[in-house]
Write an enzyme that holds these catalytic residues in place. Structure first.
Site, short mmCIF file in Angstrom:
data_model
loop_
_atom_site.label_atom_id
_atom_site.label_comp_id
_atom_site.label_asym_id
_atom_site.label_seq_id
_atom_site.Cartn_x
_atom_site.Cartn_y
_atom_site.Cartn_z
N GLY A 134 0.78 -1.24 0.00
CA GLY A 134 0.00 0.00 0.00
C GLY A 134 0.80 1.29 0.00
O GLY A 134 0.25 2.36 0.23
N TRP A 186 2.28 2.90 -2.57
CA TRP A 186 1.85 3.77 -3.67
C TRP A 186 0.47 4.35 -3.37
O TRP A 186 0.19 5.50 -3.70
CB TRP A 186 1.83 3.01 -5.01
CG TRP A 186 3.18 2.83 -5.64
CD1 TRP A 186 4.38 2.79 -5.00
CD2 TRP A 186 3.47 2.70 -7.04
NE1 TRP A 186 5.40 2.62 -5.91
CE2 TRP A 186 4.88 2.56 -7.17
CE3 TRP A 186 2.69 2.66 -8.20
CZ2 TRP A 186 5.52 2.39 -8.41
CZ3 TRP A 186 3.32 2.49 -9.43
CH2 TRP A 186 4.72 2.37 -9.53
N ASP A 235 -6.70 -11.40 -9.09
CA ASP A 235 -5.62 -11.55 -10.06
C ASP A 235 -6.00 -10.76 -11.30
O ASP A 235 -7.05 -11.01 -11.90
CB ASP A 235 -5.49 -13.05 -10.38
CG ASP A 235 -4.32 -13.35 -11.30
OD1 ASP A 235 -3.87 -12.44 -12.02
OD2 ASP A 235 -3.87 -14.51 -11.28
N LYS A 282 6.02 -0.73 -13.87
CA LYS A 282 7.35 -1.31 -13.67
C LYS A 282 7.71 -2.15 -14.89
O LYS A 282 6.89 -2.92 -15.39
CB LYS A 282 7.32 -2.22 -12.43
CG LYS A 282 8.70 -2.69 -11.99
CD LYS A 282 8.65 -3.95 -11.17
CE LYS A 282 8.12 -3.82 -9.78
NZ LYS A 282 9.03 -3.10 -8.88
C1 LIG Z 1 6.45 -4.68 -5.57
S1 LIG Z 1 4.88 -5.13 -4.94
C2 LIG Z 1 4.00 -3.62 -5.07
C3 LIG Z 1 4.37 -2.60 -4.03
C4 LIG Z 1 3.40 -1.43 -3.99
N1 LIG Z 1 3.55 -0.57 -5.15
C5 LIG Z 1 3.62 -0.60 -2.77
O1 LIG Z 1 4.13 0.51 -2.87
O2 LIG Z 1 3.25 -1.04 -1.68
C6 LIG Z 1 4.23 -6.07 -6.26
C7 LIG Z 1 2.83 -6.60 -6.03
O3 LIG Z 1 2.32 -7.12 -7.27
C8 LIG Z 1 1.34 -8.08 -6.91
N2 LIG Z 1 0.98 -8.91 -8.07
C9 LIG Z 1 1.80 -9.72 -8.80
N3 LIG Z 1 1.09 -10.35 -9.75
C10 LIG Z 1 -0.19 -9.92 -9.66
C11 LIG Z 1 -1.40 -10.22 -10.36
N4 LIG Z 1 -1.40 -11.11 -11.38
N5 LIG Z 1 -2.54 -9.61 -9.99
C12 LIG Z 1 -2.53 -8.72 -8.96
N6 LIG Z 1 -1.43 -8.40 -8.25
C13 LIG Z 1 -0.27 -8.99 -8.59
C14 LIG Z 1 2.03 -8.87 -5.81
O4 LIG Z 1 1.09 -9.57 -5.04
C15 LIG Z 1 2.75 -7.75 -5.05
O5 LIG Z 1 2.03 -7.37 -3.91
#
Ligand SMILES: C[S@@+](CC[C@H](N)C(=O)[O-])C[C@H]1O[C@@H](n2cnc3c(N)ncnc32)[C@H](O)[C@@H]1O
Length: 262
Positions: A94, A96, A133, A197
């Site tokens: 959370g 962002w 997802d 990203k």
């Molecule tokens: C680097 S973290 C994000 C950090 C976030 N921007 C923050 O500032 O807190 C990446 C996130 O992408 C999510 N993620 C990966 N694949 C996903 C998908 N197919 N659908 C939804 N979320 C996904 C992961 O569960 C993870 O929590």
């Protein structure tokens, strides 16, 4: 009252144990309990302990270090504006969301912030959080309902769980990036922005073409908080024109230019 960590008399930082260390690599702090840990985990712990952005994250009560990256990118490119309707893909834990809440003044009640993640996220007052997802079709409909129309910004910090195999990790993250762009095609309003990203490396040129077809301007950004040794980078597309139709794609032409809020 003396804390368990801080600076010693010479101004050098102390570890949680109160002792300061200087490694061969020139890093000041070494975690206390290293024995029995894998070298990769030792390196990670040492890096965390010496990373000023980790310290800043904790001091400011941010949920993630990634929050600082978003702030740095917005400080330079000014894409977050008050009262935007924003979708944050891969929003856990959370960080962002916290930045968007503040910079887009969502709490004023005019903007909308929708976060989606596979994981459950602790509530962020004023944000609408969805667990799911994004590769599954049902979540798109839920986002449409939550955003109440079209979005001004689609942000994605999604990262696939790493396997340790560099090329596999790269391909998986690039796959998520394409899915995020597809998602943006469905929900972005004309003139909207896309920040996601990406990884430097193979496959980027084809993806660049997809972006060029859709946005007035495309930039790659590496914020200072993104580690220089990491292949991570972010792509920012501004002035969304819409996805090209099959006819436009065949003719090699682009959708009409939209307005850009930036
Ligand atoms: C680097 S973290 C994000 C950090 C976030 N921007 C923050 O500032 O807190 C990446 C996130 O992408 C999510 N993620 C990966 N694949 C996903 C998908 N197919 N659908 C939804 N979320 C996904 C992961 O569960 C993870 O929590």
């Amino acid at each position: 009252m003396p804390g368990r960590s801080g600076n010693d008399a010479s101004g050098r930082r102390k570890g949680p144990s109160g002792r300061s260390y200087r490694s061969k690599a020139g890093l000041t702090l070494q975690p206390k309990k290293m024995r029995g840990r894998k070298p990769s985990s030792q390196r990670w712990l040492t890096r965390q302990l010496n990373d000023p952005f980790v310290a800043e994250t904790q001091a400011r009560g941010l949920r993630s270090r990634a929050a600082i990256k978003l702030e740095q990118m917005d400080d330079k490119h000014h894409f977050l504006t008050p009262h935007m309707r924003v979708v944050d893909l891969g929003c856990a834990p959370g960080g962002w969301l916290q930045v968007v809440m503040k910079r887009c003044r969502i709490e004023s009640g005019k903007g909308v912030l929708v976060g989606v993640d596979l994981l459950v996220v602790d509530p962020v007052p004023g944000a609408k959080l969805l667990v799911g997802d994004i590769t599954e079709t049902g979540i798109l409909q839920q986002v449409h309902t939550a955003i109440e129309g079209k979005a001004d910004a689609v942000l994605s910090d999604m990262a696939a769980a790493t396997t340790g195999h560099r090329q596999t990790d790269h391909l998986r993250t690039m796959g998520l990036l394409e899915i995020a762009l597809d998602f943006a095609d469905q929900v972005l309003a004309p003139g909207g922005i896309f920040l996601a990203k990406a990884f430097r490396g193979g496959g980027d040129r084809q993806f660049q073409e997809l972006l060029n077809q859709r946005f007035d301007k495309v930039r790659y950004i590496k914020p200072p908080a993104s580690r220089s040794e990491s292949v991570e980078t972010y792509v920012l597309g501004t002035g969304f024109r819409g996805a090209p139709t099959d006819k436009q794609r065949d003719a090699g032409t682009k959708p009409q230019t939209g307005y850009s809020p930036i």
